[in-house]
Design an enzyme around this catalytic site. Structure first.
Site, mmCIF file in Angstrom:
data_model
loop_
_atom_site.group_PDB
_atom_site.id
_atom_site.type_symbol
_atom_site.label_atom_id
_atom_site.label_comp_id
_atom_site.label_asym_id
_atom_site.label_seq_id
_atom_site.Cartn_x
_atom_site.Cartn_y
_atom_site.Cartn_z
ATOM 1 N N CYS A 6 36.812 -2.581 55.217
ATOM 2 C CA CYS A 6 36.282 -2.462 53.892
ATOM 3 C C CYS A 6 34.724 -2.106 53.753
ATOM 4 O O CYS A 6 34.190 -3.183 54.343
ATOM 5 C CB CYS A 6 36.936 -3.368 52.833
ATOM 6 S SG CYS A 6 35.895 -3.087 51.058
ATOM 7 N N THR A 43 32.727 -2.253 51.432
ATOM 8 C CA THR A 43 32.145 -3.168 50.312
ATOM 9 C C THR A 43 31.915 -4.571 50.853
ATOM 10 O O THR A 43 31.063 -5.109 50.826
ATOM 11 C CB THR A 43 32.653 -2.855 49.030
ATOM 12 O OG1 THR A 43 32.519 -1.726 48.334
ATOM 13 C CG2 THR A 43 32.269 -3.966 47.957
ATOM 14 N N CYS A 94 35.380 5.817 53.020
ATOM 15 C CA CYS A 94 35.866 4.345 52.357
ATOM 16 C C CYS A 94 36.930 4.435 53.144
ATOM 17 O O CYS A 94 37.687 5.437 53.609
ATOM 18 C CB CYS A 94 36.190 4.911 50.952
ATOM 19 S SG CYS A 94 37.270 4.128 50.112
#
Length: 278
Positions: free
Chosen positions: A70, A72, A177
């Site tokens: 991920c 983030t 992403c």
């Protein structure tokens, strides 16, 4: 050996699938967080606390390696997770595949969430790895959320909007992403012919295996898959069945029970190693 993969939603599936294909005997612990998703708009300290807690819980359940598939989580919490778990637990992060794309393309688009597209983090990656190429960020509004929901109409609309925002000159698209590879076929279909997709899932999986091998431990396992849903034993959501990877996983995966998982490789996708994976 158990490898934990931590993400807010279905973005952990592509890397998990590569691990299953490359080393099917590994046991996988998939830790999702629908209660807290999406992580991108949350305050940094909130994300750090959430990801560190998930990693701590996974290690408590027997994980010997932790992967953050991920962007983030990697940008915000990777160093904190490493510090918290110590040197005995390898922690592997994820970054967009900008470097290999820029090495072979003169005009590159990075598809990512709106928050990532506007971040200083992505700007720094472009400055470091752009290699003189023309690199532009494309905010894919709502695409990750639509993928988590398995909403094919919203997915198609978000992909079409991203295609429309991508300069015609671009001959490479970096999937920035970890959710986006789940709809790589649709993205390829909607992009002009000759545009190459770049994705880091395979490289993250390969780096994970290198770190595992460097431990010098017995890596044997039962090839099982367990699922945590915001810390609770659970299963992959029904929306996972919308995707080819999910259809391979959703039937055999039953919460914390053991079951096999496998995936067929998408040979068109490329990956890249990065220093943040180390």
């Amino acid at each position: 050996m158990t490898v934990a993969l931590i993400d807010s939603g279905l973005g952990l599936l592509p890397t998990s699938a590569w691990l299953r294909r490359l080393r099917p005997e590994l046991d996988l612990l998939l830790s999702m967080d629908p209660d807290g998703a999406p992580w991108g708009p949350k305050p940094a300290q909130w994300v750090v606390d959430r990801v560190v807690a998930a990693a701590d819980r996974a290690v408590g359940l027997g994980a010997e390696v932790v992967v953050l598939p991920c962007n983030t989580a990697s940008v915000t919490a990777l160093d904190h997770v490493r510090t918290h778990l110590g040197d005995s637990i390898p922690v592997i992060g994820t970054v967009p595949a900008i470097k290999p794309a820029a090495a072979v393309s003169r005009s590159v688009a990075i598809w990512a969430t709106a928050a990532t597209t506007a971040s200083a983090y992505q700007a720094d990656l472009i400055a470091r790895f752009g290699n003189g190429s023309d690199v532009v960020g494309v905010a894919c509004h709502g695409l990750a959320d639509a993928i988590d929901l398995g909403d094919t109409d919203r997915i198609a609309a978000a992909v079409d909007a991203a295609v429309a925002s991508t300069p015609d000159s671009c001959d490479a698209v970096v999937l920035g992403c970890t959710h986006y590879p789940l709809v790589a076929d649709l993205i390829t279909e909607r992009l002009p012919a000759g545009v190459t997709l770049f994705d880091s899932a395979r490289a993250v999986a390969a780096q994970t295996l290198r770190r595992i091998d460097a431990l010098g431990r017995d890596v044997g396992g039962g090839g099982t898959v367990s699922v945590l849903v915001s810390g609770r034993p659970g299963a992959l959501p029904a929306s996972a069945g919308v995707y080819a990877d999910g259809r391979e996983l959703v039937v055999p995966v039953r919460g914390v029970e053991d079951s096999p998982m496998r995936r067929v490789e998408d040979s068109r996708m490329r990956g890249v190693e990065d220093s943040r994976m180390r």
